[in-house]
Design an enzyme around this catalytic site. Structure first.
Site, PDB file in Angstrom:
ATOM      1  N   GLU A  46       3.514  -7.588   9.251  1.00  7.60           N
ATOM      2  CA  GLU A  46       2.076  -7.095   9.093  1.00  7.60           C
ATOM      3  C   GLU A  46       1.273  -7.220  10.609  1.00  7.60           C
ATOM      4  O   GLU A  46       1.450  -8.627  11.089  1.00  7.60           O
ATOM      5  CB  GLU A  46       1.373  -8.042   8.148  1.00  7.60           C
ATOM      6  CG  GLU A  46      -0.191  -7.374   7.910  1.00  7.60           C
ATOM      7  CD  GLU A  46      -0.776  -8.248   6.888  1.00  7.60           C
ATOM      8  OE1 GLU A  46      -1.847  -7.890   6.592  1.00  7.60           O
ATOM      9  OE2 GLU A  46      -0.455  -9.157   6.295  1.00  7.60           O
ATOM     10  N   LYS A 131      -3.746   0.206   5.153  1.00  9.15           N
ATOM     11  CA  LYS A 131      -4.010  -0.875   4.073  1.00  9.15           C
ATOM     12  C   LYS A 131      -5.507  -0.482   3.356  1.00  9.15           C
ATOM     13  O   LYS A 131      -6.187  -0.386   3.934  1.00  9.15           O
ATOM     14  CB  LYS A 131      -4.265  -2.422   4.633  1.00  9.15           C
ATOM     15  CG  LYS A 131      -4.101  -3.195   3.374  1.00  9.15           C
ATOM     16  CD  LYS A 131      -4.129  -4.747   4.133  1.00  9.15           C
ATOM     17  CE  LYS A 131      -4.041  -6.130   3.128  1.00  9.15           C
ATOM     18  NZ  LYS A 131      -3.918  -7.107   3.264  1.00  9.15           N
ATOM     19  N   CYS A 165       1.122  -6.427   2.807  1.00  8.79           N
ATOM     20  CA  CYS A 165       0.547  -7.798   2.303  1.00  8.79           C
ATOM     21  C   CYS A 165       0.109  -7.818   0.851  1.00  8.79           C
ATOM     22  O   CYS A 165       0.833  -7.451   0.046  1.00  8.79           O
ATOM     23  CB  CYS A 165      -0.300  -8.463   3.200  1.00  8.79           C
ATOM     24  SG  CYS A 165      -0.879 -10.129   2.985  1.00  8.79           S
TER      25      CYS A 165
END
Length: 351
Positions: A46, A131, A165
């Site tokens: 990430e 994200k 994540c």
């Protein structure tokens, strides 16, 4: 039906912290090394470029303006020169690359996203994901993304999807990928994720939490998993500790380190595991192993009730404004032949 067998690599490494140019060079060297060792897919953690904003957990927002400016100045465009270098490396080595990066935009000098790009072995960008929801203190750094990147790409080495994540905590995000026949699931994570001061209670255990979430998805989707975490090296540690803040240093020293590892379609760990040292982890995925477990539970097939559950995924790319093309039309009452630029008139879309 014979499915591919593929060697995959996960880079368990630190960036050159908050330095996009140097981090891209480091990424290129890792891609080339993994390719020399026979990997066909090379995955990065990430926000590898330019690094995960750990500082957002260490200090209150009023102390982080300099860090934010530094992060913004080292965030990169999806179609910028830094990504082009990585694309060229993927093409030159004939490998697929999954890259976590902090993304900037021409639409704003300060808006950035936590993004991931899947690059094909011909150098093309196959998928660009932002994200969906920045988690906890990440909200002070990154803007929310959209559903545009909730896609699985059908490649010669298998059907590849990725989440960033905490998205792996979102059952509907994971289901969106499973419902596209995902066979290789990439989950990208930071090196540490502090939530408490040492001694003040249980810190978020990202070692266990990442394994549970990634394992759950592999088991449910019957897909191989690449659980790829970042790493803190001496330079990154010293950069964050340069303030001399003893409490911040204590957090950096005592927060659990995440691991990089691989999972089979039952959720079992296979291949290499890296946690306390920087390097490249490798595993071999026989995609044929995704088939048999589907006989037990196929959550996007017979083991679902589509008459009971109805899931709709909006994959539009969200933009700050929609601009209509400039054009000219004749205006009623104007002298013959006189024309007006519609884009420059009030209420142009009503003409």
């Amino acid at each position: 039906m014979t499915l591919p067998i593929v060697k995959v690599a996960a880079v368990h490494a630190a960036p050159v912290y908050m330095n996009a140019t140097a981090t891209v060079s480091k990424a290129i060297s890792f891609i080339e090394e993994a390719a020399r060792h026979g990997a066909e897919l090379v995955v990065f953690p990430e926000s590898f470029i330019p690094g995960f904003p750990v500082w957002a957990a260490l200090w209150a927002p009023i102390y982080n303006h300099d860090w934010f400016r530094l992060m913004v100045s080292n965030s990169i465009l999806i179609d910028g020169p830094e990504m082009a270098q990585i694309q060229a490396t993927a093409r030159r080595n004939g490998v697929f690359v999954s890259m976590g990066f902090s993304e900037s935009t021409e639409a704003s000098v300060g808006c950035i996203w936590n993004s991931n790009a899947l690059i094909g072995d011909d150098g093309t960008i196959l998928n660009h994901h932002r994200k969906l929801v920045p988690t906890f203190y990440e909200k002070m750094v990154w803007a929310p993304g959209d559903g545009h990147g909730l896609r699985v790409n059908n490649t010669r080495i298998g059907r590849i999807g990725a989440l960033i994540c905490g998205e792996n905590t979102n059952p509907l995000a994971r289901y969106a990928l499973a419902a596209q026949g995902e066979q290789i699931h990439i989950s990208a994570w930071p090196a540490i994720w502090p939530t408490r001061m040492p001694g003040s209670g249980q810190n978020f255990d990202n070692l266990a939490a990442n394994r549970i979430r990634a394992g759950g998805h592999s088991f449910e989707a019957k897909a191989f998993g690449i659980l790829n975490s970042g790493f803190i090296d001496k330079i990154m540690f010293e950069t964050l500790a340069a303030s001399g803040d003893h409490q911040a240093i204590e957090v950096l020293e005592n927060t659990p380190r995440a691991a990089t590892q691989f999972l089979d379609p039952t959720g079992a760990v296979i291949g290499d595991t890296l946690q306390t040292e920087e390097g490249i982890a490798y595993a071999t995925f026989d995609i044929n192993a995704c088939v048999e477990p589907k006989q037990f539970h196929d959550i996007v097939g017979y083991y679902n009730r589509f008459d009971v559950f109805n899931v709709e995924i909006d994959r539009r790319r969200l933009t700050p404004a929609r601009f209509t093309p400039e054009t000219t039309v004749a205006r009623q009452g104007q002298p013959s032949g006189e024309r007006v630029n519609v884009a420059e008139t009030p209420f142009a879309d009503m003409v």
